[in-house]
Scaffold this motif. Structure first.
Motif, PDB file in Angstrom:
ATOM      1  N   GLN A  42      41.834  43.472  42.800  1.00  0.00           N
ATOM      2  CA  GLN A  42      41.986  42.038  43.048  1.00  0.00           C
ATOM      3  C   GLN A  42      41.211  41.217  42.024  1.00  0.00           C
ATOM      4  N   ILE A  43      40.012  41.674  41.682  1.00  0.00           N
ATOM      5  CA  ILE A  43      39.217  40.983  40.662  1.00  0.00           C
ATOM      6  C   ILE A  43      39.923  41.062  39.311  1.00  0.00           C
ATOM      7  N   ALA A  44      40.496  42.230  39.000  1.00  0.00           N
ATOM      8  CA  ALA A  44      41.232  42.395  37.734  1.00  0.00           C
ATOM      9  C   ALA A  44      42.414  41.438  37.671  1.00  0.00           C
ATOM     10  N   LYS A  45      43.118  41.287  38.774  1.00  0.00           N
ATOM     11  CA  LYS A  45      44.277  40.379  38.819  1.00  0.00           C
ATOM     12  C   LYS A  45      43.852  38.941  38.591  1.00  0.00           C
ATOM     13  N   ARG A  46      42.799  38.510  39.302  1.00  0.00           N
ATOM     14  CA  ARG A  46      42.342  37.122  39.146  1.00  0.00           C
ATOM     15  C   ARG A  46      41.787  36.877  37.744  1.00  0.00           C
ATOM     16  N   THR A  47      41.093  37.858  37.186  1.00  0.00           N
ATOM     17  CA  THR A  47      40.553  37.713  35.834  1.00  0.00           C
ATOM     18  C   THR A  47      41.679  37.501  34.827  1.00  0.00           C
ATOM     19  N   ALA A  48      42.732  38.295  34.936  1.00  0.00           N
ATOM     20  CA  ALA A  48      43.869  38.168  34.020  1.00  0.00           C
ATOM     21  C   ALA A  48      44.562  36.819  34.178  1.00  0.00           C
ATOM     22  N   ILE A  49      44.720  36.361  35.404  1.00  0.00           N
ATOM     23  CA  ILE A  49      45.377  35.069  35.654  1.00  0.00           C
ATOM     24  C   ILE A  49      44.542  33.927  35.090  1.00  0.00           C
ATOM     25  N   PHE A  50      43.252  33.916  35.402  1.00  0.00           N
ATOM     26  CA  PHE A  50      42.374  32.844  34.926  1.00  0.00           C
ATOM     27  C   PHE A  50      42.296  32.836  33.403  1.00  0.00           C
ATOM     28  N   GLY A  51      42.107  34.022  32.797  1.00  0.00           N
ATOM     29  CA  GLY A  51      41.982  34.099  31.345  1.00  0.00           C
ATOM     30  C   GLY A  51      43.236  33.626  30.635  1.00  0.00           C
TER      31      GLY A  51
END
Length: 215
Positions: A42-51
């Motif tokens: 979930q953190i990986a998904k949000r990191t990719a979206i935000f970046g």
């Protein structure tokens, strides 16, 4: 017909090496060592979206920001190229990029429940170097199809980030620290060449502009 595809490859390579998903896998793994695999994904998904959102916003509106501050794209090419060259030198010497984060930011991230936006997305992935690269590439794109290739490149790079971060434990077991450093050094060499191209193009265009003004 082939030009947009060539520009897509160039844009993708430039953004990929400056974002450095492979090198940042170890950073991601260390910052999420207390999270279970589900939380890490979930953190990986949000990191990719935000970046990706940060870079897309700067790619689309970067010229307006430059105009507001009365900064020419060639000035950005030169200073951005110098910044990116310093990052590339760190990568080639096997160091973590100084522009990506500071020890204080890493320490602060340990006190946060969610590190997906800060410091992972910004500034570790979408840092000043990546933002500068996105703006310059977008400015180099003369037509809408070429501009779309830059946006597609950004999205592809962060999809790869998402995929690699989800597999961070497996990648760490396969590559280890040594393997990651070898890849980081190779990408640093490519990034250095891109930085030199930015600097020389910017300086040449500034020279031509000054010659025109003098003439």
């Amino acid at each position: 017909m082939d030009a947009p595809y060539t520009f897509l490859l160039t844009s993708f390579t430039a953004i990929f090496v400056i974002v450095n998903p492979i090198g940042n896998v170890m950073v991601f793994l260390s910052l999420t060592e207390d999270n279970d695999p589900g939380e890490r994904k979930q953190i990986a998904k949000r990191t990719a979206i935000f970046g990706s959102l940060v870079l897309l916003i700067f790619a689309i509106f970067g010229n307006y920001i430059l105009s507001f501050f009365q900064i020419t794209i060639d000035s950005l090419r030169v200073i951005g190229g110098i910044l990116i060259l310093s990052i590339a030198m760190d990568m080639m010497h096997g160091k973590m990029s100084r522009e990506g984060h500071t020890p204080e930011e890493v320490e602060e991230s340990g006190e946060r429940d969610d590190i997906s936006f800060f410091p992972m997305a910004v500034p570790m992935l979408a840092g000043p170097g990546a933002i500068t690269t996105a703006i310059i590439l977008m400015n180099n794109a003369a037509t809408v199809p070429f501009k779309l290739t830059v946006l597609i490149s950004i999205i592809l790079v962060f999809l790869i980030c998402w995929f690699l971060f989800c597999l961070s434990e497996s990648i760490h077991r396969v590559l280890g620290v040594t393997g990651s450093m070898v890849i980081t050094r190779m990408m640093g060499l490519i990034l250095g060449a891109i930085a030199v191209q930015f600097i020389t193009t910017g300086l040449w265009n500034i020279y031509l502009m000054l010659q025109g003004n003098i003439g």
